[in-house]
Design an enzyme around this catalytic site. Sequence first.
Site, PDB file in Angstrom:
ATOM      1  N   GLU A  48     -11.530   2.259  10.312  1.00  0.00           N
ATOM      2  CA  GLU A  48     -10.454   2.066   9.332  1.00  0.00           C
ATOM      3  C   GLU A  48     -10.771   0.910   8.388  1.00  0.00           C
ATOM      4  O   GLU A  48     -10.608   1.021   7.174  1.00  0.00           O
ATOM      5  CB  GLU A  48      -9.123   1.775  10.042  1.00  0.00           C
ATOM      6  CG  GLU A  48      -8.565   2.921  10.880  1.00  0.00           C
ATOM      7  CD  GLU A  48      -8.102   4.123  10.061  1.00  0.00           C
ATOM      8  OE1 GLU A  48      -8.081   4.050   8.815  1.00  0.00           O
ATOM      9  OE2 GLU A  48      -7.777   5.144  10.686  1.00  0.00           O
ATOM     10  N   ASN A  52     -11.674   1.193   4.382  1.00  0.00           N
ATOM     11  CA  ASN A  52     -10.862   0.488   3.383  1.00  0.00           C
ATOM     12  C   ASN A  52     -11.729  -0.346   2.439  1.00  0.00           C
ATOM     13  O   ASN A  52     -11.483  -0.384   1.230  1.00  0.00           O
ATOM     14  CB  ASN A  52      -9.837  -0.430   4.069  1.00  0.00           C
ATOM     15  CG  ASN A  52      -8.603   0.342   4.509  1.00  0.00           C
ATOM     16  OD1 ASN A  52      -8.440   1.514   4.204  1.00  0.00           O
ATOM     17  ND2 ASN A  52      -7.729  -0.337   5.235  1.00  0.00           N
ATOM     18  N   ARG A 106      -4.893   9.682   0.699  1.00  0.00           N
ATOM     19  CA  ARG A 106      -4.803   8.639   1.723  1.00  0.00           C
ATOM     20  C   ARG A 106      -3.386   8.691   2.271  1.00  0.00           C
ATOM     21  O   ARG A 106      -2.435   8.979   1.535  1.00  0.00           O
ATOM     22  CB  ARG A 106      -5.074   7.237   1.142  1.00  0.00           C
ATOM     23  CG  ARG A 106      -6.339   7.086   0.326  1.00  0.00           C
ATOM     24  CD  ARG A 106      -7.567   7.703   0.904  1.00  0.00           C
ATOM     25  NE  ARG A 106      -7.865   7.307   2.279  1.00  0.00           N
ATOM     26  CZ  ARG A 106      -8.873   7.806   2.978  1.00  0.00           C
ATOM     27  NH1 ARG A 106      -9.657   8.732   2.466  1.00  0.00           N
ATOM     28  NH2 ARG A 106      -9.084   7.390   4.201  1.00  0.00           N
TER      29      ARG A 106
HETATM   30  N1  LIG Z   1     -10.515  -3.979   1.751  1.00  0.00           N
HETATM   31  C1  LIG Z   1      -9.484  -3.749   0.904  1.00  0.00           C
HETATM   32  N2  LIG Z   1      -9.577  -4.150  -0.394  1.00  0.00           N
HETATM   33  C2  LIG Z   1      -8.549  -3.919  -1.271  1.00  0.00           C
HETATM   34  N3  LIG Z   1      -7.397  -3.303  -0.928  1.00  0.00           N
HETATM   35  C3  LIG Z   1      -7.252  -2.894   0.348  1.00  0.00           C
HETATM   36  C4  LIG Z   1      -8.275  -3.089   1.322  1.00  0.00           C
HETATM   37  N4  LIG Z   1      -7.838  -2.585   2.499  1.00  0.00           N
HETATM   38  C5  LIG Z   1      -6.611  -2.104   2.263  1.00  0.00           C
HETATM   39  N5  LIG Z   1      -6.243  -2.274   0.975  1.00  0.00           N
HETATM   40  C6  LIG Z   1      -4.937  -1.894   0.366  1.00  0.00           C
HETATM   41  O1  LIG Z   1      -4.009  -1.696   1.415  1.00  0.00           O
HETATM   42  C7  LIG Z   1      -3.451  -0.371   1.335  1.00  0.00           C
HETATM   43  C8  LIG Z   1      -3.123   0.145   2.723  1.00  0.00           C
HETATM   44  O2  LIG Z   1      -4.298   0.342   3.502  1.00  0.00           O
HETATM   45  P1  LIG Z   1      -4.251   1.413   4.681  1.00  0.00           P
HETATM   46  O3  LIG Z   1      -5.607   1.495   5.289  1.00  0.00           O
HETATM   47  O4  LIG Z   1      -3.116   1.107   5.576  1.00  0.00           O
HETATM   48  O5  LIG Z   1      -3.899   2.774   3.927  1.00  0.00           O
HETATM   49  P2  LIG Z   1      -4.843   3.667   2.980  1.00  0.00           P
HETATM   50  O6  LIG Z   1      -6.261   3.250   3.114  1.00  0.00           O
HETATM   51  O7  LIG Z   1      -4.271   3.659   1.624  1.00  0.00           O
HETATM   52  O8  LIG Z   1      -4.663   5.121   3.624  1.00  0.00           O
HETATM   53  P3  LIG Z   1      -5.371   5.637   4.979  1.00  0.00           P
HETATM   54  O9  LIG Z   1      -6.014   4.475   5.651  1.00  0.00           O
HETATM   55  O10 LIG Z   1      -4.266   6.214   5.816  1.00  0.00           O
HETATM   56  O11 LIG Z   1      -6.343   6.654   4.531  1.00  0.00           O
HETATM   57  C9  LIG Z   1      -4.473   0.447   0.582  1.00  0.00           C
HETATM   58  O12 LIG Z   1      -3.902   1.577  -0.056  1.00  0.00           O
HETATM   59  C10 LIG Z   1      -5.022  -0.592  -0.421  1.00  0.00           C
HETATM   60  O13 LIG Z   1      -4.139  -0.712  -1.532  1.00  0.00           O
HETATM   61 MG   LIG Z   2      -7.182   2.960   4.954  1.00  0.00          MG
END
Ligand SMILES: Nc1ncnc2c1ncn2[C@@H]1O[C@H](COP(=O)(O)OP(=O)(O)OP(=O)(O)O)[C@@H](O)[C@H]1O
Ligand SMILES: [Mg+2]
Lengths: 151, 114
Positions: A48, A52, A106
């Site tokens: 995860e 990200n 996502r």
């Molecule tokens: N490394 C990162 N750099 C920049 N923004 C991030 C990063 N990690 C997370 N985010 C932000 O946090 C939000 C939530 O992250 P999360 O992993 O919970 O959901 P997602 O990646 O959008 O969806 P999913 O993981 O369910 O596919 C993301 O949509 C993004 O805006």
């Molecule tokens: Mg994610």
Amino acid sequence: MQPVNEMKLEFLSKSSNEAFARVVAAAFVSQLDPTIEELADVRTAVSEAVTNAIIHGYENETGIITMVCRLYDKSVEIEITDNGKGIEDIELAMQPLYTSKPEMERSGMGFTVMESFMDRVKVRSKPGEGTTVTLYKTFGSGERAGKNQDK
Amino acid sequence: MEIRFSNRGSTLIAAFSGELDHHFAEYAREKIERELIKATTRNVIFDLTGLSFMDSSGIGVLVGRYANIRKLGGKAAIICSNSRIRKILEISGILKLMPVYGELNDALRALPGA
Ligand SMILES: Nc1ncnc2c1ncn2[C@@H]1O[C@H](COP(=O)(O)OP(=O)(O)OP(=O)(O)O)[C@@H](O)[C@H]1O
Ligand SMILES: [Mg+2]
């Protein structure tokens, strides 16, 4: 506390490295003799955080992701860092179902998955500078502890 | 990762194997969409029993396909036996959209026209 072992890995933000990173983390953490379930938890959380960094941190541009694993007596600390976009509002980002990329299918569950598979998740981030996610887990608190009591 | 398709009446069974993460999400999405547009398909069973790994990218793939199955008037169900993948399905809330079963026969019984 001093770690009993430590490693650092740097790799490019390519999606093929998601599997590579979680395999490496699991192999290193295996030294602490976790259960298969505990190891699966670590693989999932690492996947995860690395995903990200690739999707949100670097937005599919090429950058470097750093993974540091520190092993303690019965616990692990895994730090995943990107020097990408950063997060404006960490609290909002960590809310279940929040995603900034709904058009990319996502689900906004990544942080929630990390939090439910690990003991603790810490996020440090600065817009324009990057993000570090630290995952913490102590092993042997579940099934294995129970088995030991049976002896 | 690999997806094999088979049909039972108007129900498409998509059997996944290997690891479903962000790297394979696009491939999975395209492969399933190609089957969904076939006129014989109404309902879909996502058989995840062959998966050794899935993270939230898999949730995105399943929810995205579910939206299209609904548009075509169909229903969907999941088969899953892996405890970690099951946990992800549970916390994601996807089970409110699609029921999960331990075995194919139970899933088939739950869908009409299979
Ligand atoms: N490394 C990162 N750099 C920049 N923004 C991030 C990063 N990690 C997370 N985010 C932000 O946090 C939000 C939530 O992250 P999360 O992993 O919970 O959901 P997602 O990646 O959008 O969806 P999913 O993981 O369910 O596919 C993301 O949509 C993004 O805006
Ligand atoms: Mg994610």
